[in-house]
Design a protein around this motif. Structure first.
Motif, PDB file in Angstrom:
ATOM      1  N   ALA A 154       0.826  -1.219   0.000  1.00  0.00           N
ATOM      2  CA  ALA A 154       0.000   0.000   0.000  1.00  0.00           C
ATOM      3  C   ALA A 154       0.855   1.262   0.000  1.00  0.00           C
ATOM      4  O   ALA A 154       0.471   2.282  -0.553  1.00  0.00           O
ATOM      5  CB  ALA A 154      -0.934  -0.016   1.206  1.00  0.00           C
ATOM      6  N   GLU A 155       1.997   1.180   0.662  1.00  0.00           N
ATOM      7  CA  GLU A 155       2.936   2.317   0.656  1.00  0.00           C
ATOM      8  C   GLU A 155       4.179   1.881  -0.093  1.00  0.00           C
ATOM      9  O   GLU A 155       4.699   0.795   0.150  1.00  0.00           O
ATOM     10  CB  GLU A 155       3.345   2.667   2.105  1.00  0.00           C
ATOM     11  CG  GLU A 155       2.195   2.938   3.050  1.00  0.00           C
ATOM     12  CD  GLU A 155       1.781   4.379   3.012  1.00  0.00           C
ATOM     13  OE1 GLU A 155       2.668   5.229   2.834  1.00  0.00           O
ATOM     14  OE2 GLU A 155       0.562   4.650   3.120  1.00  0.00           O
ATOM     15  N   ARG A 156       4.666   2.758  -0.965  1.00  0.00           N
ATOM     16  CA  ARG A 156       5.919   2.439  -1.680  1.00  0.00           C
ATOM     17  C   ARG A 156       7.030   3.368  -1.228  1.00  0.00           C
ATOM     18  O   ARG A 156       6.800   4.567  -1.055  1.00  0.00           O
ATOM     19  CB  ARG A 156       5.752   2.562  -3.196  1.00  0.00           C
ATOM     20  CG  ARG A 156       5.299   1.271  -3.841  1.00  0.00           C
ATOM     21  CD  ARG A 156       3.825   1.054  -3.751  1.00  0.00           C
ATOM     22  NE  ARG A 156       3.063   2.134  -4.370  1.00  0.00           N
ATOM     23  CZ  ARG A 156       1.815   2.437  -4.072  1.00  0.00           C
ATOM     24  NH1 ARG A 156       1.165   1.750  -3.143  1.00  0.00           N
ATOM     25  NH2 ARG A 156       1.194   3.439  -4.677  1.00  0.00           N
ATOM     26  N   ASP A 157       8.208   2.770  -1.008  1.00  0.00           N
ATOM     27  CA  ASP A 157       9.371   3.563  -0.598  1.00  0.00           C
ATOM     28  C   ASP A 157      10.290   3.690  -1.809  1.00  0.00           C
ATOM     29  O   ASP A 157      10.930   2.733  -2.222  1.00  0.00           O
ATOM     30  CB  ASP A 157      10.082   2.853   0.558  1.00  0.00           C
ATOM     31  CG  ASP A 157      11.352   3.585   0.953  1.00  0.00           C
ATOM     32  OD1 ASP A 157      11.563   4.711   0.450  1.00  0.00           O
ATOM     33  OD2 ASP A 157      12.126   3.032   1.751  1.00  0.00           O
ATOM     34  N   ALA A 186       3.119  -1.161  -7.005  1.00  0.00           N
ATOM     35  CA  ALA A 186       1.959  -1.458  -6.147  1.00  0.00           C
ATOM     36  C   ALA A 186       1.241  -2.713  -6.631  1.00  0.00           C
ATOM     37  O   ALA A 186       1.002  -3.657  -5.867  1.00  0.00           O
ATOM     38  CB  ALA A 186       1.003  -0.258  -6.152  1.00  0.00           C
ATOM     39  N   VAL A 187       0.914  -2.746  -7.913  1.00  0.00           N
ATOM     40  CA  VAL A 187       0.112  -3.850  -8.458  1.00  0.00           C
ATOM     41  C   VAL A 187       0.880  -5.168  -8.397  1.00  0.00           C
ATOM     42  O   VAL A 187       0.324  -6.222  -8.061  1.00  0.00           O
ATOM     43  CB  VAL A 187      -0.309  -3.527  -9.915  1.00  0.00           C
ATOM     44  CG1 VAL A 187      -0.967  -4.742 -10.563  1.00  0.00           C
ATOM     45  CG2 VAL A 187      -1.248  -2.330  -9.959  1.00  0.00           C
ATOM     46  N   ASP A 188       2.184  -5.115  -8.702  1.00  0.00           N
ATOM     47  CA  ASP A 188       2.956  -6.357  -8.751  1.00  0.00           C
ATOM     48  C   ASP A 188       3.628  -6.720  -7.426  1.00  0.00           C
ATOM     49  O   ASP A 188       4.358  -7.707  -7.346  1.00  0.00           O
ATOM     50  CB  ASP A 188       4.008  -6.279  -9.870  1.00  0.00           C
ATOM     51  CG  ASP A 188       3.418  -6.696 -11.225  1.00  0.00           C
ATOM     52  OD1 ASP A 188       2.251  -7.119 -11.242  1.00  0.00           O
ATOM     53  OD2 ASP A 188       4.121  -6.603 -12.236  1.00  0.00           O
ATOM     54  N   GLY A 189       3.415  -5.897  -6.402  1.00  0.00           N
ATOM     55  CA  GLY A 189       3.861  -6.301  -5.065  1.00  0.00           C
ATOM     56  C   GLY A 189       5.333  -6.078  -4.768  1.00  0.00           C
ATOM     57  O   GLY A 189       5.992  -6.955  -4.208  1.00  0.00           O
ATOM     58  N   TYR A 190       5.841  -4.905  -5.123  1.00  0.00           N
ATOM     59  CA  TYR A 190       7.234  -4.555  -4.792  1.00  0.00           C
ATOM     60  C   TYR A 190       7.226  -3.219  -4.037  1.00  0.00           C
ATOM     61  O   TYR A 190       7.347  -2.154  -4.651  1.00  0.00           O
ATOM     62  CB  TYR A 190       8.089  -4.458  -6.067  1.00  0.00           C
ATOM     63  CG  TYR A 190       8.183  -5.778  -6.790  1.00  0.00           C
ATOM     64  CD1 TYR A 190       9.129  -6.726  -6.426  1.00  0.00           C
ATOM     65  CD2 TYR A 190       7.275  -6.091  -7.799  1.00  0.00           C
ATOM     66  CE1 TYR A 190       9.184  -7.957  -7.072  1.00  0.00           C
ATOM     67  CE2 TYR A 190       7.325  -7.322  -8.446  1.00  0.00           C
ATOM     68  CZ  TYR A 190       8.281  -8.246  -8.068  1.00  0.00           C
ATOM     69  OH  TYR A 190       8.330  -9.477  -8.688  1.00  0.00           O
ATOM     70  N   PRO A 191       7.069  -3.280  -2.708  1.00  0.00           N
ATOM     71  CA  PRO A 191       6.860  -2.029  -1.967  1.00  0.00           C
ATOM     72  C   PRO A 191       8.084  -1.131  -1.875  1.00  0.00           C
ATOM     73  O   PRO A 191       7.941   0.065  -1.643  1.00  0.00           O
ATOM     74  CB  PRO A 191       6.439  -2.494  -0.569  1.00  0.00           C
ATOM     75  CG  PRO A 191       6.810  -3.920  -0.479  1.00  0.00           C
ATOM     76  CD  PRO A 191       6.924  -4.474  -1.867  1.00  0.00           C
ATOM     77  N   SER A 192       9.280  -1.677  -2.073  1.00  0.00           N
ATOM     78  CA  SER A 192      10.438  -0.790  -1.984  1.00  0.00           C
ATOM     79  C   SER A 192      11.423  -1.116  -3.094  1.00  0.00           C
ATOM     80  O   SER A 192      11.376  -2.194  -3.700  1.00  0.00           O
ATOM     81  CB  SER A 192      11.132  -0.933  -0.617  1.00  0.00           C
ATOM     82  OG  SER A 192      11.991  -2.044  -0.641  1.00  0.00           O
ATOM     83  N   LEU A 193      12.337  -0.173  -3.321  1.00  0.00           N
ATOM     84  CA  LEU A 193      13.339  -0.391  -4.370  1.00  0.00           C
ATOM     85  C   LEU A 193      14.197  -1.608  -4.048  1.00  0.00           C
ATOM     86  O   LEU A 193      14.670  -2.302  -4.953  1.00  0.00           O
ATOM     87  CB  LEU A 193      14.214   0.858  -4.530  1.00  0.00           C
ATOM     88  CG  LEU A 193      13.483   2.134  -4.970  1.00  0.00           C
ATOM     89  CD1 LEU A 193      14.462   3.294  -5.078  1.00  0.00           C
ATOM     90  CD2 LEU A 193      12.773   1.922  -6.302  1.00  0.00           C
ATOM     91  N   ALA A 194      14.391  -1.874  -2.763  1.00  0.00           N
ATOM     92  CA  ALA A 194      15.218  -3.021  -2.361  1.00  0.00           C
ATOM     93  C   ALA A 194      14.588  -4.337  -2.820  1.00  0.00           C
ATOM     94  O   ALA A 194      15.282  -5.352  -2.983  1.00  0.00           O
ATOM     95  CB  ALA A 194      15.406  -3.017  -0.848  1.00  0.00           C
ATOM     96  N   ALA A 205      13.169 -10.636  -9.398  1.00  0.00           N
ATOM     97  CA  ALA A 205      11.821 -10.127  -9.719  1.00  0.00           C
ATOM     98  C   ALA A 205      11.505 -10.266 -11.201  1.00  0.00           C
ATOM     99  O   ALA A 205      10.363 -10.086 -11.612  1.00  0.00           O
ATOM    100  CB  ALA A 205      11.723  -8.654  -9.301  1.00  0.00           C
ATOM    101  N   LEU A 206      12.530 -10.589 -11.994  1.00  0.00           N
ATOM    102  CA  LEU A 206      12.352 -10.605 -13.451  1.00  0.00           C
ATOM    103  C   LEU A 206      12.410 -12.016 -14.025  1.00  0.00           C
ATOM    104  O   LEU A 206      13.186 -12.857 -13.569  1.00  0.00           O
ATOM    105  CB  LEU A 206      13.455  -9.770 -14.120  1.00  0.00           C
ATOM    106  CG  LEU A 206      13.485  -8.273 -13.808  1.00  0.00           C
ATOM    107  CD1 LEU A 206      14.656  -7.616 -14.524  1.00  0.00           C
ATOM    108  CD2 LEU A 206      12.171  -7.591 -14.196  1.00  0.00           C
TER     109      LEU A 206
END
Ligand code: FNR
Length: 377
Positions: free
Chosen positions: A69-72, A357-365, A371-372
């Protein structure tokens, strides 16, 4: 959401929502010789086109039950804190791409409004001091084309430090201009027409060389004689000694070069093939990124071919610390001035954020090679 809410009031965006439309409308808005210079690349532009299509090799796995819900998206680039991993690549002719010919100032203003840093080119229509004065709270970086005149190089860097730039990017792949058929066909090269030399004409060392009241022809002739320095590894200690600011080398696409640059004391690596403008028949820049990322722990800026927020996300997953765009923001500027440029940056950031958000990666880390999916494998 802002766009859809505006739609309830019958307002639809006046600026393009896809890169294809942006490119088409920008082409109509610029004089043909400037358009050729901005949009063109080396040779038959195979590398330039491959830069963009290289992103299709990779797919981002959607991950569920993440609650992103929150992205860093904050990032540390060589000790400089940035609100997002997006940057504006140095573009020498950006000064000519706005109607008042002050595109450098407009770009700086867009940086101030969005927090997206501008890497200001040596080849600007406005002096770097005036450009930097418009950055507001957004950090700026200065890109150096290293002249053969070492005193002039040192003077440009000193001025960048005094103007408040937070880092120096040294471009290595353009000491000579590549084979660009579109520009050859129009027999045009902006700097030889006296454009975008403001950083030289107001420089005390440059003035000392040509004389304060030199004619425009004398300025261009002197500039053409000192512009490109075919640097070697032996020059790196000298380049390093020019500044205590973070030093980032642009155009590094080979792991061995990245390692050697790191050993030479640089603070960051900039993986780029100049948007395919310099050499044709090369490798898409994105294909070089994983090897360079594996070779060094230094922060990496990536550019060449990024056309969307999802492209940016993929480059981050392949090892980039930040991702820069060139032509897309110039097209936004050409089409709609500061507003058009801000629109391009905001839409790219929004698309990247929404994808995370949609694909479920909340932070750059969370954006790692895992992920690919390699769709070619
Ligand atoms: C550039 N680029 C560039 N790079 C640099 O280090 N100094 C410069 O002055 C310029 N000038 C310049 C002019 C124009 C018209 C373009 C399109 C590009 C290269 C730029 O920084 C960047 O590497 C590419 O533009 C990235 O590729 P894309 O995003 O344009 O595909």
């Amino acid at each position: 959401l802002e766009i859809y809410l505006n739609g309830l009031a019958g307002v639809v965006p006046s600026h393009p929502m896809t890169f294809a439309e942006l490119e088409r409308r920008a082409a109509d808005s610029l004089p043909p010789w400037i358009w050729s210079y901005v949009a063109g690349g080396a040779g038959d532009e195979h590398t330039q086109n491959a830069n963009a299509t290289a992103f299709r090799r990779w797919g981002l796995y959607p991950r569920m039950f993440v609650g992103a819900a929150e992205r860093d998206t904050g990032v540390d680039l060589c000790g400089v804190q940035l609100p997002s991993p997006l940057m504006m690549a140095p573009v020498g002719v950006v000064g000519l791409c706005s109607q008042d010919r002050h595109g450098d100032l407009a770009t700086a203003e867009a940086a101030a409004r969005t927090g997206v840093p501008m890497i200001a080119s040596t080849l600007s229509q406005d002096p770097m001091e005036e450009v930097a004065a418009r950055f507001g709270d957004t950090p700026g970086f200065f890109q150096l084309y290293t002249p053969t005149d070492r005193e002039l190089a040192a003077s440009l860097v000193r001025r960048a430090e005094a103007a408040g730039f937070k880092g120096i990017v040294i471009t290595l792949d353009t000491w000579v201009t590549g084979w660009r058929p579109r520009d050859l066909a129009t027999a045009n090269f902006p700097q030889l027409r006296g454009h975008c030399l403001a950083n030289y004409t107001c420089d005390p060392v440059f003035q000392e060389r040509v004389g304060k009241d030199a004619s425009p022809e004398a300025v261009v002739a002197h500039w053409a004689g000192i512009f490109g320095n075919p640097l070697t590894w032996d020059d790196l200690p000298w380049l390093r000694s020019l500044t205590d600011l973070p030093l980032i080398v642009k155009g590094v696409c080979h792991a061995d070069d990245a390692r050697r640059a790191a050993d030479g004391g640089v603070d960051g690596i900039y993986v780029s093939n100049h948007g395919g403008r310099q050499a044709n028949g090369g490798i898409p820049a994105l294909e070089c990124l994983p090897d360079v990322a594996a070779a060094t722990d230094l922060p990496i800026i990536f550019d060449s071919g990024v056309r969307s927020g999802s492209d940016a996300v993929k480059a981050l997953a392949l090892g980039a610390t930040t991702v820069a765009i060139g032509r897309p923001y110039v097209y936004g500027l050409a089409l709609g001035g500061v507003e058009g440029l801000v629109h391009v940056l905001r839409t790219m950031l929004a698309e990247a954020d929404l994808l995370m958000a949609v694909d479920g990666y909340p932070s750059l880390a969370d954006l790692t090679p895992a992920a690919l999916k390699d769709l070619r494998a």
